[in-house]
Design a protein around this motif. Structure first.
Motif, PDB file in Angstrom:
ATOM      1  N   TRP A   1       0.823  -1.222   0.000  1.00 57.26           N
ATOM      2  CA  TRP A   1       0.000   0.000   0.000  1.00 57.26           C
ATOM      3  C   TRP A   1       0.854   1.268   0.000  1.00 57.26           C
ATOM      4  O   TRP A   1       0.416   2.306  -0.478  1.00 57.26           O
ATOM      5  CB  TRP A   1      -0.946   0.005   1.210  1.00 57.26           C
ATOM      6  CG  TRP A   1      -0.266  -0.231   2.519  1.00 57.26           C
ATOM      7  CD1 TRP A   1       0.286   0.697   3.347  1.00 57.26           C
ATOM      8  CD2 TRP A   1      -0.037  -1.514   3.135  1.00 57.26           C
ATOM      9  NE1 TRP A   1       0.846   0.098   4.451  1.00 57.26           N
ATOM     10  CE2 TRP A   1       0.653  -1.260   4.358  1.00 57.26           C
ATOM     11  CE3 TRP A   1      -0.351  -2.827   2.807  1.00 57.26           C
ATOM     12  CZ2 TRP A   1       1.032  -2.283   5.228  1.00 57.26           C
ATOM     13  CZ3 TRP A   1       0.015  -3.842   3.680  1.00 57.26           C
ATOM     14  CH2 TRP A   1       0.704  -3.562   4.854  1.00 57.26           C
ATOM     15  N   LYS A   2       2.073   1.183   0.522  1.00 52.42           N
ATOM     16  CA  LYS A   2       2.934   2.363   0.561  1.00 52.42           C
ATOM     17  C   LYS A   2       3.352   2.783  -0.851  1.00 52.42           C
ATOM     18  O   LYS A   2       3.395   3.971  -1.173  1.00 52.42           O
ATOM     19  CB  LYS A   2       4.170   2.093   1.424  1.00 52.42           C
ATOM     20  CG  LYS A   2       3.837   1.840   2.887  1.00 52.42           C
ATOM     21  CD  LYS A   2       5.075   1.541   3.705  1.00 52.42           C
ATOM     22  CE  LYS A   2       4.702   1.260   5.159  1.00 52.42           C
ATOM     23  NZ  LYS A   2       5.900   0.951   5.979  1.00 52.42           N
ATOM     24  N   GLY A   3       3.660   1.822  -1.694  1.00 51.66           N
ATOM     25  CA  GLY A   3       4.068   2.136  -3.062  1.00 51.66           C
ATOM     26  C   GLY A   3       2.968   2.787  -3.869  1.00 51.66           C
ATOM     27  O   GLY A   3       3.195   3.780  -4.572  1.00 51.66           O
ATOM     28  N   SER A   4       1.760   2.264  -3.782  1.00 49.12           N
ATOM     29  CA  SER A   4       0.669   2.870  -4.543  1.00 49.12           C
ATOM     30  C   SER A   4       0.284   4.220  -3.944  1.00 49.12           C
ATOM     31  O   SER A   4      -0.103   5.146  -4.664  1.00 49.12           O
ATOM     32  CB  SER A   4      -0.541   1.933  -4.619  1.00 49.12           C
ATOM     33  OG  SER A   4      -1.113   1.685  -3.347  1.00 49.12           O
ATOM     34  N   GLY A   5       0.420   4.365  -2.617  1.00 51.69           N
ATOM     35  CA  GLY A   5       0.156   5.659  -1.991  1.00 51.69           C
ATOM     36  C   GLY A   5       1.154   6.712  -2.430  1.00 51.69           C
ATOM     37  O   GLY A   5       0.793   7.854  -2.745  1.00 51.69           O
ATOM     38  N   MET A   6       2.444   6.345  -2.459  1.00 55.52           N
ATOM     39  CA  MET A   6       3.470   7.268  -2.951  1.00 55.52           C
ATOM     40  C   MET A   6       3.223   7.616  -4.417  1.00 55.52           C
ATOM     41  O   MET A   6       3.395   8.767  -4.833  1.00 55.52           O
ATOM     42  CB  MET A   6       4.849   6.633  -2.803  1.00 55.52           C
ATOM     43  CG  MET A   6       5.462   6.778  -1.432  1.00 55.52           C
ATOM     44  SD  MET A   6       5.922   8.491  -1.040  1.00 55.52           S
ATOM     45  CE  MET A   6       7.232   8.779  -2.230  1.00 55.52           C
ATOM     46  N   ALA A   7       2.807   6.630  -5.211  1.00 55.65           N
ATOM     47  CA  ALA A   7       2.596   6.849  -6.641  1.00 55.65           C
ATOM     48  C   ALA A   7       1.522   7.900  -6.891  1.00 55.65           C
ATOM     49  O   ALA A   7       1.695   8.796  -7.723  1.00 55.65           O
ATOM     50  CB  ALA A   7       2.226   5.536  -7.332  1.00 55.65           C
ATOM     51  N   ILE A   8       0.406   7.815  -6.186  1.00 58.24           N
ATOM     52  CA  ILE A   8      -0.673   8.786  -6.419  1.00 58.24           C
ATOM     53  C   ILE A   8      -0.256  10.167  -5.917  1.00 58.24           C
ATOM     54  O   ILE A   8      -0.577  11.197  -6.538  1.00 58.24           O
ATOM     55  CB  ILE A   8      -2.000   8.321  -5.768  1.00 58.24           C
ATOM     56  CG1 ILE A   8      -3.184   9.117  -6.321  1.00 58.24           C
ATOM     57  CG2 ILE A   8      -1.967   8.391  -4.266  1.00 58.24           C
ATOM     58  CD1 ILE A   8      -3.536   8.800  -7.746  1.00 58.24           C
ATOM     59  N   ALA A   9       0.514  10.218  -4.821  1.00 54.43           N
ATOM     60  CA  ALA A   9       0.976  11.513  -4.301  1.00 54.43           C
ATOM     61  C   ALA A   9       1.941  12.179  -5.283  1.00 54.43           C
ATOM     62  O   ALA A   9       1.852  13.392  -5.546  1.00 54.43           O
ATOM     63  CB  ALA A   9       1.648  11.326  -2.939  1.00 54.43           C
ATOM     64  N   LEU A  10       2.872  11.406  -5.847  1.00 52.24           N
ATOM     65  CA  LEU A  10       3.808  11.957  -6.820  1.00 52.24           C
ATOM     66  C   LEU A  10       3.088  12.438  -8.073  1.00 52.24           C
ATOM     67  O   LEU A  10       3.452  13.469  -8.651  1.00 52.24           O
ATOM     68  CB  LEU A  10       4.857  10.901  -7.190  1.00 52.24           C
ATOM     69  CG  LEU A  10       5.870  10.553  -6.098  1.00 52.24           C
ATOM     70  CD1 LEU A  10       6.675   9.315  -6.503  1.00 52.24           C
ATOM     71  CD2 LEU A  10       6.800  11.722  -5.815  1.00 52.24           C
ATOM     72  N   ASP A  11       2.076  11.705  -8.499  1.00 52.81           N
ATOM     73  CA  ASP A  11       1.270  12.095  -9.661  1.00 52.81           C
ATOM     74  C   ASP A  11       0.608  13.450  -9.424  1.00 52.81           C
ATOM     75  O   ASP A  11       0.721  14.383 -10.232  1.00 52.81           O
ATOM     76  CB  ASP A  11       0.210  11.012  -9.909  1.00 52.81           C
ATOM     77  CG  ASP A  11      -0.583  11.223 -11.187  1.00 52.81           C
ATOM     78  OD1 ASP A  11      -0.571  12.333 -11.760  1.00 52.81           O
ATOM     79  OD2 ASP A  11      -1.251  10.270 -11.610  1.00 52.81           O
ATOM     80  N   LEU A  12      -0.064  13.593  -8.288  1.00 53.28           N
ATOM     81  CA  LEU A  12      -0.780  14.831  -7.978  1.00 53.28           C
ATOM     82  C   LEU A  12       0.181  16.010  -7.852  1.00 53.28           C
ATOM     83  O   LEU A  12      -0.102  17.111  -8.351  1.00 53.28           O
ATOM     84  CB  LEU A  12      -1.582  14.660  -6.690  1.00 53.28           C
ATOM     85  CG  LEU A  12      -2.710  13.617  -6.727  1.00 53.28           C
ATOM     86  CD1 LEU A  12      -3.307  13.437  -5.335  1.00 53.28           C
ATOM     87  CD2 LEU A  12      -3.788  13.999  -7.731  1.00 53.28           C
ATOM     88  N   ALA A  13       1.315  15.785  -7.190  1.00 52.07           N
ATOM     89  CA  ALA A  13       2.284  16.871  -7.007  1.00 52.07           C
ATOM     90  C   ALA A  13       2.867  17.314  -8.344  1.00 52.07           C
ATOM     91  O   ALA A  13       2.995  18.518  -8.611  1.00 52.07           O
ATOM     92  CB  ALA A  13       3.400  16.419  -6.068  1.00 52.07           C
ATOM     93  N   ALA A  14       3.219  16.365  -9.205  1.00 53.86           N
ATOM     94  CA  ALA A  14       3.803  16.720 -10.508  1.00 53.86           C
ATOM     95  C   ALA A  14       2.818  17.489 -11.367  1.00 53.86           C
ATOM     96  O   ALA A  14       3.169  18.505 -11.983  1.00 53.86           O
ATOM     97  CB  ALA A  14       4.266  15.452 -11.236  1.00 53.86           C
ATOM     98  N   ALA A  15       1.569  17.014 -11.417  1.00 54.20           N
ATOM     99  CA  ALA A  15       0.562  17.681 -12.244  1.00 54.20           C
ATOM    100  C   ALA A  15       0.291  19.097 -11.757  1.00 54.20           C
ATOM    101  O   ALA A  15       0.094  20.022 -12.556  1.00 54.20           O
ATOM    102  CB  ALA A  15      -0.724  16.859 -12.260  1.00 54.20           C
ATOM    103  N   ALA A  16       0.284  19.291 -10.428  1.00 52.04           N
ATOM    104  CA  ALA A  16       0.036  20.623  -9.881  1.00 52.04           C
ATOM    105  C   ALA A  16       1.214  21.561 -10.149  1.00 52.04           C
ATOM    106  O   ALA A  16       1.037  22.694 -10.604  1.00 52.04           O
ATOM    107  CB  ALA A  16      -0.228  20.528  -8.380  1.00 52.04           C
ATOM    108  N   MET A  17       2.432  21.080  -9.884  1.00 53.36           N
ATOM    109  CA  MET A  17       3.613  21.927 -10.043  1.00 53.36           C
ATOM    110  C   MET A  17       3.846  22.314 -11.499  1.00 53.36           C
ATOM    111  O   MET A  17       4.296  23.421 -11.797  1.00 53.36           O
ATOM    112  CB  MET A  17       4.846  21.214  -9.479  1.00 53.36           C
ATOM    113  CG  MET A  17       4.793  21.018  -7.969  1.00 53.36           C
ATOM    114  SD  MET A  17       6.106  19.926  -7.339  1.00 53.36           S
ATOM    115  CE  MET A  17       7.534  20.995  -7.483  1.00 53.36           C
ATOM    116  N   ALA A  18       3.518  21.389 -12.420  1.00 50.38           N
ATOM    117  CA  ALA A  18       3.712  21.665 -13.844  1.00 50.38           C
ATOM    118  C   ALA A  18       2.469  22.258 -14.496  1.00 50.38           C
ATOM    119  O   ALA A  18       2.536  22.714 -15.638  1.00 50.38           O
ATOM    120  CB  ALA A  18       4.105  20.375 -14.566  1.00 50.38           C
TER     121      ALA A  18
END
Length: 361
Positions: free
Chosen positions: A227-244
């Protein structure tokens, strides 16, 4: 079956393949360098194995060879670029260069990139920062290719994350997907006829397995740390889309154009000596790495290392003995270099592309 090919032969052949695809001399030189260096350092899954797929994407019009990154916003130590679906390797190299330039001015630099294409080996850009003397951090979002924990179908990207520490006695570089194994690594093991060292996903019946082909067929790669890997994956997705200010993985799913087409990427460079002197920080790093490496191995004859420490040895061996290349992949690259264009990438069984095609139908 794997064979070994001298570095110069690999580089010149890959460069010729890129020239045949329509890249300029400068573009082909730089792209061939990234792909060849990745395989030289033992990351063939995102080095030579990706050349045929890149050719396929160029043929499909999913990569614009003439596009260049365009600055669309800047605030202090942060810049935002539109990649215009240009060559992912070149867009990423440019953006990390900009992050380093900003860090030289401000101590830290951040560049967000949207609307780009596959960057191949993500660790290349963390290494780029480390070689310039900066701590480097980078990550990307992708289309959904990994189940969220508790799901049986892809719902999030495996969104690779990289960090590099510019240690003079050997950089410490972590380059990891949020899945136990990236699809490219599954392809490497499948082509070699090998099982994975550890279970890497589920088969079509939901059984945990080390069979790379069964995992490719089910599309159920295992998130790192469950669950940690999929949780990190969605967080990285959201952060990248927002920052870019660009696409999320869900947007990429709806567009359905293939791996990473239109994705967002983040590049950070940080001066490690802002609040301490170089000599003491380097000594502190050496002490910490030595302590970690000195811990007892889990088996007789084992050897503990920090990420990136074995790279120099791999590079030296492959430079002396030749780069390890899958024979089928090498033939495809030879065909591309000879101007044959009807080449399909077999290195990953293209589970992602198959899912993309299914969504289109």
């Amino acid at each position: 079956m794997s064979i070994r090919i001298p570095y110069d032969t690999v580089f010149s052949t890959v460069k010729q393949a890129f020239l045949q695809m329509g890249l300029s001399e400068e573009q082909a030189q730089q792209c061939a360098g990234i792909h060849t260096e990745s395989s030289l350092e033992g990351i063939e899954s995102h080095g030579l194995n990706r050349v045929p797929r890149f050719a396929e994407y160029v043929q499909k019009g999913w990569v614009d060879l003439n596009a260049r990154p365009e600055l669309v916003g800047a605030k202090g130590a942060v810049e935002n670029y539109d990649g215009h679906l240009g060559i992912g390797v070149l867009n990423a190299t440019f953006c990390m260069d900009r992050a380093i330039a900003l860090a030289k001015e401000h101590g830290i630099g951040c560049v967000a990139l949207k609307n780009t294409t596959h960057w191949m080996r993500g660790g290349s850009y963390a290494w780029q920062a480390a070689q310039a003397g900066f701590i480097g951090i980078s990550w990307t979002n992708t289309e959904s290719c990994m189940p969220m924990w508790g799901s049986k179908e892809p719902g999030v990207g495996n969104n690779p994350f990289c960090i590099a520490i510019p240690r003079k006695n050997g950089p410490i570089v972590l380059d990891m997907a949020m899945s136990q194994y990236a699809y490219g690594k599954l392809g490497v093991y499948r082509l070699a006829g090998k099982q994975l060292p550890f279970p890497g996903g589920f088969d079509k019946d939901g059984n945990l397995t080390s069979d790379p082909g069964a995992i490719e067929a089910s599309g159920r790669i295992l998130p790192t740390g469950y669950w940690k890997g999929s949780g990190m994956a969605i967080a990285l997705d959201l952060a990248a889309a927002a920052m870019a200010n660009g696409r999320t993985g869900a947007d990429l799913d709806r567009e359905a154009r293939g791996s990473c087409t239109g994705c967002c990427q983040i590049f950070l460079a940080y001066d490690p000596y802002l609040f301490g002197d170089e000599e003491s920080i380097q000594a502190r790093w050496d002490d910490r790495v030595a302590a970690a490496d000195a811990t007892a191995p889990d088996r007789e004859g084992g050897h503990v290392t920090c990420p990136g420490e074995r790279t120099a040895a791999t590079r030296a061996r492959n430079m002396a003995e030749g780069i390890v290349v899958d024979e089928q992949i090498w033939q495809q690259i030879l065909d591309l270099a000879a101007g044959k264009t009807d080449v399909k990438d077999i290195s990953s069984a293209c589970v992602l592309d198959n899912m993309t095609e299914e969504k289109k139908q």
